[in-house]
Design a protein around this motif. Structure first.
Motif, short mmCIF file in Angstrom:
data_model
loop_
_atom_site.label_atom_id
_atom_site.label_comp_id
_atom_site.label_asym_id
_atom_site.label_seq_id
_atom_site.Cartn_x
_atom_site.Cartn_y
_atom_site.Cartn_z
N GLN A 1 0.92 -1.13 0.11
CA GLN A 1 0.06 -0.16 -0.05
C GLN A 1 0.88 1.24 -0.02
OE1 GLN A 1 -3.02 0.17 3.07
NE2 GLN A 1 -3.50 2.24 2.32
N VAL A 2 0.89 2.18 -1.06
CA VAL A 2 1.75 3.02 -1.26
C VAL A 2 1.11 4.68 -1.17
CG1 VAL A 2 3.45 4.25 -2.59
CG2 VAL A 2 2.90 1.73 -2.70
N LEU B 1 7.35 9.41 0.94
CA LEU B 1 6.66 8.19 0.65
C LEU B 1 6.54 7.24 1.57
CD1 LEU B 1 5.50 6.69 -2.02
CD2 LEU B 1 7.84 5.88 -2.51
N LEU B 2 5.18 6.69 1.81
CA LEU B 2 4.89 5.86 2.99
C LEU B 2 4.44 4.48 2.18
CD1 LEU B 2 2.88 8.19 5.24
CD2 LEU B 2 5.17 7.67 5.30
N VAL B 3 5.20 3.36 2.68
CA VAL B 3 4.57 2.10 1.88
C VAL B 3 4.59 1.02 3.36
CG1 VAL B 3 5.54 0.67 0.44
CG2 VAL B 3 6.45 2.78 0.30
N PHE B 4 3.34 0.47 2.95
CA PHE B 4 3.00 -0.58 4.03
C PHE B 4 3.07 -2.08 3.31
CE2 PHE B 4 1.50 3.05 6.05
CZ PHE B 4 1.68 2.69 7.37
N VAL B 5 3.34 -3.02 3.77
CA VAL B 5 3.43 -4.44 3.24
C VAL B 5 2.62 -5.33 3.89
CG1 VAL B 5 5.58 -5.07 4.72
CG2 VAL B 5 5.00 -6.09 2.35
N THR C 1 -3.09 2.17 -4.06
CA THR C 1 -2.72 3.44 -3.96
C THR C 1 -4.18 4.31 -3.85
OG1 THR C 1 -3.07 3.59 -6.30
CG2 THR C 1 -1.03 2.88 -5.58
N ASP C 2 -3.87 6.01 -3.92
CA ASP C 2 -4.97 6.64 -4.08
C ASP C 2 -5.11 6.81 -5.61
OD1 ASP C 2 -2.99 8.25 -4.75
OD2 ASP C 2 -2.86 9.35 -3.16
N GLY C 3 -6.11 7.80 -5.99
CA GLY C 3 -6.38 8.07 -7.41
C GLY C 3 -5.51 9.01 -8.07
N VAL C 4 -4.74 9.52 -7.56
CA VAL C 4 -3.88 10.70 -8.25
C VAL C 4 -3.32 10.18 -9.36
CG1 VAL C 4 -3.71 11.95 -5.83
CG2 VAL C 4 -2.01 10.52 -6.74
N LEU C 5 -3.11 11.26 -10.47
CA LEU C 5 -2.43 10.96 -11.66
C LEU C 5 -0.95 10.27 -11.45
CD1 LEU C 5 -3.08 11.31 -14.82
CD2 LEU C 5 -1.97 13.23 -14.69
N ALA C 6 -0.30 10.87 -10.56
CA ALA C 6 1.18 10.15 -10.40
C ALA C 6 1.14 8.77 -10.01
CB ALA C 6 1.89 10.97 -9.29
N MET C 7 0.02 8.40 -9.46
CA MET C 7 -0.12 6.87 -9.06
C MET C 7 -0.65 5.95 -9.99
SD MET C 7 1.03 6.21 -6.12
CE MET C 7 1.58 6.87 -4.41
N VAL D 1 0.59 -7.86 -11.53
CA VAL D 1 0.20 -7.17 -10.26
C VAL D 1 -1.48 -6.61 -10.28
CG1 VAL D 1 0.64 -4.98 -8.88
CG2 VAL D 1 2.60 -6.29 -9.74
N ILE D 2 -1.95 -6.95 -9.39
CA ILE D 2 -3.37 -6.37 -9.17
C ILE D 2 -3.42 -4.97 -8.51
CG2 ILE D 2 -5.76 -6.79 -8.39
CD1 ILE D 2 -4.98 -9.98 -8.39
N THR D 3 -3.95 -4.12 -9.07
CA THR D 3 -4.13 -2.71 -8.35
C THR D 3 -5.55 -2.36 -7.93
OG1 THR D 3 -4.55 -1.61 -10.44
CG2 THR D 3 -2.29 -1.89 -9.89
N THR D 4 -5.62 -2.02 -6.79
CA THR D 4 -6.79 -1.25 -6.07
C THR D 4 -6.62 0.12 -5.63
OG1 THR D 4 -5.89 -2.38 -3.93
CG2 THR D 4 -7.41 -3.71 -5.30
#
Length: 232
Positions: free
Chosen positions: A95-96, A108-112, A162-168, A186-189
């Motif tokens: 989760q980024v 940049l925060l990342v959870f696994v 991720t969230d829905g921003v363009l950079a993501m 990879v599955i994205t949500t």
């Protein structure tokens, strides 16, 4: 005599790490260990067990720099443990999110999430500073460099949230698109918290009123539970 002093020194080191853990969990300044915790412990031990016991307590290293080193050591140990578990597992998901700290710097925060045995584990993975811009390429490069440094590959990644921003989620230069070049399966949500926030901005007045009442009730229940726990 030598053996006895070595044991006292070992216990003092262990106690120093325990104090550092209390400090970091309470999110207090590192100096509180030397200015409050140690004097309080010394006074208690002297009252309960006498001067000899107090002298041993006074040997615990709790200076500002020492506590800082202890916290760094514990953080490095936790990081190594998490990375080892992720590498040993067959799959993991990330989760980024990119956010800005109180100093105005992009972080940049990342959870696994991974499965070491049977039970799923959710764990903080890393926090990296985005020094220049916050484009999808910057986010991917920063995280990709960290994964390489700890020996983890994108081939084992099965999902990214991720969230829905363009950079993501940009279709060409977005972070997700760059990850799929490394691993197309990879599955994205979209993070459900962000979805809820977006929905809350567009709902009708009637539903908004219901939502506000629900939030108040939940907050009241949480506050009551916290008060009861503090009394216990």
């Amino acid at each position: 005599m030598f053996s006895k002093k070595v044991k006292v020194a070992d216990k003092a080191q262990e106690s120093s790490y325990l104090v550092a853990e209390f400090v970091v969990k309470s999110m207090k300044p590192h100096t509180i260990a030397e200015t409050l915790i140690l004097p309080a412990c010394s006074a208690i031990v002297k009252t309960m067990f006498g001067s000899e016991a107090e002298k041993k307590v006074r040997k615990i290293p709790v200076s500002d720099n020492t506590i800082s080193r202890r916290i760094h050591d514990m953080s490095a140990d936790i990081e190594e443990t998490v990375c080892t578990s992720v590498k040993e597992g067959e799959m993991f998901a990330l989760q980024v999110d990119e956010s800005t700290d109180i100093g105005g710097m992009a972080q940049l925060l990342v959870f696994v999430r991974y499965i070491p045995d049977v039970k799923k584990v959710n764990q903080f993975f890393c926090c990296k500073e985005l020094k220049e811009t916050t484009t999808g390429n910057d986010i991917f490069s920063t995280l990709n460099e960290y994964l390489k440094s700890v020996g983890v590959t994108w081939q084992s990644c099965v999902g990214i949230c991720t969230d829905g921003v363009l950079a993501m989620i940009g279709s060409i230069k977005g972070f997700v698109s760059l990850v799929k070049r490394e691993n197309s399966s990879v599955i994205t949500t979209h993070c459900f918290l962000h979805r809820e926030a977006l929905v809350a901005k567009t709902i009708s007045n009637d539903l908004k009123s219901v939502l506000e009442k629900v939030v108040k009730m939940v907050n009241f229940i949480k506050k009551s539970i916290a008060e009861v726990s503090s009394v216990d």
